[in-house]
Write a protein that holds these residues in place. Structure first.
Motif, short mmCIF file in Angstrom:
data_model
loop_
_atom_site.label_atom_id
_atom_site.label_comp_id
_atom_site.label_asym_id
_atom_site.label_seq_id
_atom_site.Cartn_x
_atom_site.Cartn_y
_atom_site.Cartn_z
N LEU A 361 10.56 -16.60 23.86
CA LEU A 361 11.81 -15.93 24.21
C LEU A 361 11.63 -14.42 24.29
CD1 LEU A 361 14.93 -15.89 24.58
CD2 LEU A 361 15.10 -15.83 22.08
N PHE A 362 10.92 -13.86 23.31
CA PHE A 362 10.81 -12.40 23.26
C PHE A 362 9.81 -11.84 24.26
CE2 PHE A 362 12.28 -12.61 18.56
CZ PHE A 362 13.59 -12.68 19.00
N ARG A 363 9.03 -12.70 24.92
CA ARG A 363 8.19 -12.23 26.02
C ARG A 363 9.01 -12.03 27.29
NH1 ARG A 363 4.26 -15.75 23.75
NH2 ARG A 363 4.87 -17.46 25.17
N ARG A 364 10.20 -12.60 27.32
CA ARG A 364 11.07 -12.47 28.49
C ARG A 364 12.27 -11.58 28.23
NH1 ARG A 364 7.96 -16.38 28.60
NH2 ARG A 364 7.33 -17.53 30.47
N VAL A 365 12.57 -11.37 26.96
CA VAL A 365 13.67 -10.49 26.56
C VAL A 365 13.10 -9.48 25.57
CG1 VAL A 365 15.94 -10.37 25.45
CG2 VAL A 365 15.34 -12.34 26.85
N PRO A 366 13.47 -8.22 25.64
CA PRO A 366 12.99 -7.27 24.64
C PRO A 366 13.26 -7.77 23.22
CG PRO A 366 14.10 -6.13 26.42
CD PRO A 366 14.28 -7.59 26.67
N GLN A 367 12.23 -7.60 22.35
CA GLN A 367 12.33 -8.21 21.02
C GLN A 367 13.57 -7.75 20.27
OE1 GLN A 367 8.76 -8.24 18.72
NE2 GLN A 367 9.84 -8.36 16.76
N ILE A 369 16.48 -6.68 21.42
CA ILE A 369 17.69 -7.26 21.99
C ILE A 369 17.76 -8.76 21.66
CG2 ILE A 369 18.89 -7.81 24.15
CD1 ILE A 369 17.79 -5.22 25.31
N GLY A 370 16.63 -9.45 21.77
CA GLY A 370 16.61 -10.88 21.46
C GLY A 370 16.95 -11.15 20.00
N LEU A 373 20.74 -10.72 19.61
CA LEU A 373 21.52 -11.78 20.23
C LEU A 373 21.45 -13.08 19.41
CD1 LEU A 373 20.71 -11.24 24.02
CD2 LEU A 373 22.83 -10.70 22.81
#
Length: 590
Positions: A361-367, A369-370, A373
């Motif tokens: 998940l955090f490779r696609r969303v900044p850590q 922000i992830g 969320l």
């Protein structure tokens, strides 16, 4: 009108007349809401005897003949009892000897009993009752209030074998509770209480059987417990490398193991509000960890919080485990260790799955922000849980410990738990220092935080160790009602209660398990709020107390010289006890 129509009308009138003229029969259409099954299992030589008692109304496919105002016609009903025993009892019970299914079951005896009969308080009494004389034909017994007793017999190789039972009795009612007592030839008694169909129950399990079943139980409990899963998720969101996770997960494991074992061994408070308090704190722990993830988590604090909140979660595990310990047989230590192993295996699997999923998940969303969320979603659920559980907790009344002779003993047990927690916290502090990078060694302030967190979260029992528990010298075994009060209660019970409740509803192991050790005021409040079913609260406090006196008499409590008073404070200082003081031979049903 045609002749054909006339013949049809005449036939209808004739059938209706025959139906009206025939004697009434007990129609069995509805499934009983609550059914209590009492059973004994005893191997004797080459025979295994099973004695069972169920409500007669649970035999739904049997049309029992009645007479007069709905009274059971006993003579005409007796030929139907053997069929009922086979259809509803023997066909639903499977027994094994050393893993081999037992067949050739024989129905030795059946009989109908009055709702006031108390012979099932012991095996010998139950066996003598079921093989004794039947009720006289003139007995006026409403068929729905009757009890059905059955004696089954199985051929076995040896009474020293290893026996198992699979009772599929849930179909008897919408909610079926079975109280089963196993009496091995070597003496002693093992008691089991379960709802529905529990699957196979090993009556005298070996240690490896206990270990296998409790490892599975702990593993599945972690996977079924959404609150524990979310707490683990909050732990690993910011720290997904192996080194930090070792200290965090180990802290949580050590902490919950301490309180799980302590609670199981009786070191936890017995206050009624303790369980809802722990459930509320578990929701709070998830909410706090989620918010800390949002504002920024620090490794040197995270393992301390995992330890502190782990103490709370351990009590939560113990509430689940408590009802399952009855299936451990004589292997208490094995069951505790195995359950912990199962929990740890479940945690390892959860962490092993969560870490790569979060990494993906955090490779696609900044850590950052992830993390925010995911933590917000968790916090939203935890907030609702905490609000609901807090509303439940507020319904319980807190009382400070009574200053009596039992308080020092309770204080010593709490002190033992404090010392154990302090020792574990000291060991975890050493582990965390070894695992922490040299530039991030903990300062003294972190150590002080650990002590504060551990003590504040491990000891919700300090003020509650004797909450709600009356003076140990004052119990229902010491004569808290009078004979006259019970006699009046018997009349009131017959007028207002017996139409909805059989005597077994207020006697026996299930009733004892529910009320053992609780303040008498709890039982008084429950009865006032819920009975009679047709009009709760319609009796005076004195009348309710008279009914309760009769219930105490039914449960074998001795009478005294002073009546039960309508004084809430006095009733709070009376402890419900179904066993004589210092008698450890009677098993508690949990």
């Amino acid at each position: 009108m045609s002749s054909r129509t006339s013949r049809h009308g005449l036939t209808t009138l004739l059938v209706a007349g025959l139906l009206l003229a025939s004697p009434p029969r007990a129609a069995a259409h509805e499934i009983p809401a609550r059914v209590t099954v009492l059973a004994f299992v005893r191997p004797e030589g080459s025979k295994l005897k099973v004695v069972v008692r169920v409500p007669l109304e649970a035999m739904r496919d049997i049309d029992f003949p009645v007479r007069g105002q709905g009274y059971l016609a006993l003579a005409r009903a007796r030929p139907l009892l053997d069929d009922a025993a086979r259809l509803w009892i023997s066909d639903a019970i499977e027994l094994e000897e050393n893993g081999r299914a037992l067949g050739d079951v024989r129905v030795i005896a059946t009989r109908v009993s009055l709702p006031s009969d108390r012979s099932f308080d012991a095996y010998e009494n139950a066996l003598a009752h079921i093989t004794g004389a039947s009720l006289p034909e003139e007995t006026e017994l409403v068929w729905q209030q009757g009890l059905f007793d059955v004696l089954l017999e199985y051929p076995i190789e040896s009474d020293r074998s290893n026996f198992s039972i699979r009772p599929a009795l849930a179909r008897l009612g919408q909610k079926t509770t079975t109280v089963l007592r196993f009496l091995p030839p070597g003496g002693g008694e093992r008691a089991y209480q379960f709802s529905g169909d529990p699957g196979i129950v090993r009556l005298d399990p070996r240690w490896h059987q206990t270990a296998r079943s409790f490892v599975k139980l702990g593993f599945l409990h972690i996977l079924d417990g959404i609150d524990h899963l979310l707490f683990l998720l909050c732990l690993v969101i910011p720290f997904r490398r192996l080194r930090p996770l070792i200290a965090i997960v180990t802290s949580f494991t050590v902490a919950h193991s301490i309180t799980l074992i302590a609670s199981t061994l009786g070191l936890a408070p017995a206050a009624l509000w303790f369980a809802p308090l722990i459930e509320t704190l578990i929701a709070l722990s998830i909410l706090y960890m989620a918010f800390e993830n949002i504002v920024g988590a620090r490794l040197e604090r995270r393992w301390m919080l995992a330890f502190g909140f782990g103490l709370v979660h351990g009590f939560g595990f113990s509430f689940f485990l408590r009802d399952s310990l009855q299936f451990a047989g004589a292997n208490l230590a094995t069951s505790l260790l195995a359950f912990n192993v199962g929990v740890e295996l479940g945690q390892v699997m959860v962490v092993a799955v969560a870490v790569p999923v979060l990494g993906f998940l955090f490779r696609r969303v900044p850590q950052r922000i992830g993390t925010i969320l995911v933590s917000l979603v968790v916090a939203h659920s935890a907030w609702h849980w905490m609000a609901e559980r807090w509303a439940t907790l507020r319904q319980y009344q807190f009382e400070w410990p009574a200053l009596d002779t039992a308080l020092p003993g309770d204080a010593m047990r709490v002190l033992m738990l404090v010392l154990i927690v302090a020792g574990a916290a000291w060991l975890m502090l050493g582990l965390a220092r070894r695992l922490a990078p040299p530039t991030r060694r903990e300062d003294p302030a972190g150590s002080r935080l650990l002590v504060i967190v551990a003590c504040s979260l491990a000891l919700p029992a300090v003020a509650a160790a004797r909450q709600g528990m009356p003076d140990s010298t004052r119990s229902t075994r010491t004569g808290v009602y009078t004979t006259e009060q019970a006699a009046k209660g018997k009349e009131l019970y017959a007028m207002h209660c017996v139409s909805c409740h059989t005597a077994v509803s207020h006697t026996g192991p299930e009733f004892a398990a529910k009320w053992e050790g609780r303040p008498f005021r709890d039982l008084f409040g429950f009865v006032m709020e819920s009975m009679p079913k047709s009009e709760p609260g319609s009796l005076t406090p004195g009348e309710y107390l008279a009914v309760l006196a009769y219930m105490l008499e039914m449960n074998g409590m001795p009478a005294g010289s002073v009546e039960l008073p309508a004084d809430s404070d006095v009733l709070a200082r009376i402890r419900i006890s179904f066993k004589p003081a210092r008698d450890s031979s009677h098993l508690r049903y949990r």
